[in-house]
Design an enzyme around this catalytic site. Structure first.
Site, mmCIF file in Angstrom:
data_model
loop_
_atom_site.group_PDB
_atom_site.id
_atom_site.type_symbol
_atom_site.label_atom_id
_atom_site.label_comp_id
_atom_site.label_asym_id
_atom_site.label_seq_id
_atom_site.Cartn_x
_atom_site.Cartn_y
_atom_site.Cartn_z
ATOM 1 N N GLY A 56 1.155 -31.746 1.037
ATOM 2 C CA GLY A 56 1.695 -31.866 2.479
ATOM 3 C C GLY A 56 3.146 -32.856 2.494
ATOM 4 O O GLY A 56 3.827 -31.727 1.185
ATOM 5 N N CYS A 57 3.744 -33.566 2.892
ATOM 6 C CA CYS A 57 4.917 -34.037 2.940
ATOM 7 C C CYS A 57 4.643 -35.334 1.300
ATOM 8 O O CYS A 57 3.827 -35.377 1.057
ATOM 9 C CB CYS A 57 5.524 -35.373 3.730
ATOM 10 S SG CYS A 57 6.307 -36.325 3.557
#
EC number: 1.8.4.11
Length: 236
Positions: A56-57
């Site tokens: 993810g981020c």
């Protein structure tokens, strides 16, 4: 949700709709999971080693490993695509083959590769989400382990099989494991982002709870003072 617009727009929208400062501690979009350590782990090796994780981020993943003892540097960047397209605006389109990733430099005499994997699967992200994490969607947010040796691949594959067999998650692990072909550092404004912007709504809701979970589930490995990219550069 595209990172170049979506993630930053989410922060602005959330700030306008919610009084985040009055909410107190937030729940993470992905809840931490208590998991057993890997049955197969690396032997102690000499010198600083490199591991690369995508989940993810990269803001939150970097933040987790910056608060992990034995990690000497955690750098946000891009892996899985070419150097020519390794920039935030291009990666954010989801068409370059990259994943937002974090290069973790660690001392194997202080922390093992298997322990890093346990933290990665337990608190850094949700390994059962395909091409997304929380509010962010697209292949650039996929769960992936980019290995730097045959031993790392063997340990990562064995651990995934172990966790799936134990059914510790509510769904199968979708994390892809493959050799690292190149890692490209992200732009300077992405580095140390969690530490520098702790009150930003995206960070407060999605990422700070990961640090709280690390402290709770891995008290021996938790560092209260993070090892920042800026501090590592200053000492070199």
């Amino acid at each position: 949700m595209r990172a170049s617009f979506g993630r930053l727009a989410l922060c602005a929208a959330a700030a306008g709709l919610l009084a985040w400062s009055a909410l107190g501690p937030s729940r993470a979009a992905e809840e931490p999971v208590v998991i057993p350590p890997p049955q197969l782990d690396a032997k102690e090796a000499g010198g600083i080693q490199t591991a690369v994780f995508a989940g993810g981020c990269f803001w939150g993943v970097q933040g987790v490993f910056q608060h992990t003892a034995g990690v000497v540097n955690a750098l946000s960047g891009y892996a899985g695509g070419s150097k020519a397209s390794a920039s935030y605006p291009l990666v954010s389109t989801g068409t370059t083959g990259h994943a937002e990733a974090v290069e973790v430099k660690y001392d194997p005499k202080r922390i093992s590769y298997g322990k890093l994997l346990q933290i990665y699967f337990s608190v850094a992200h949700d390994p059962t989400q395909l091409d997304r994490q929380g509010p962010d969607t697209g292949p650039q947010y996929r769960s992936a382990i980019f290995t730097t040796s045959d031993e790392q691949k063997r340990i990562a594959d064995a651990y995934i099989a172990q966790l799936d067999a134990a059914k510790v998650f509510g769904a199968p692990i979708v994390t892809k494991v493959g050799p690292l072909k190149g890692f490209y550092a992200a732009e300077a404004y992405h580095q140390d982002y969690l530490t520098l912007h702790p009150t930003q709504p995206y960070i407060a809701y999605n990422d700070l709870p990961k640090i709280e979970a690390l402290k709770k589930l891995f008290p021996t490995e938790y560092l209260d003072k993070p090892t920042l990219v800026s501090s590592v550069k200053a000492t070199n």
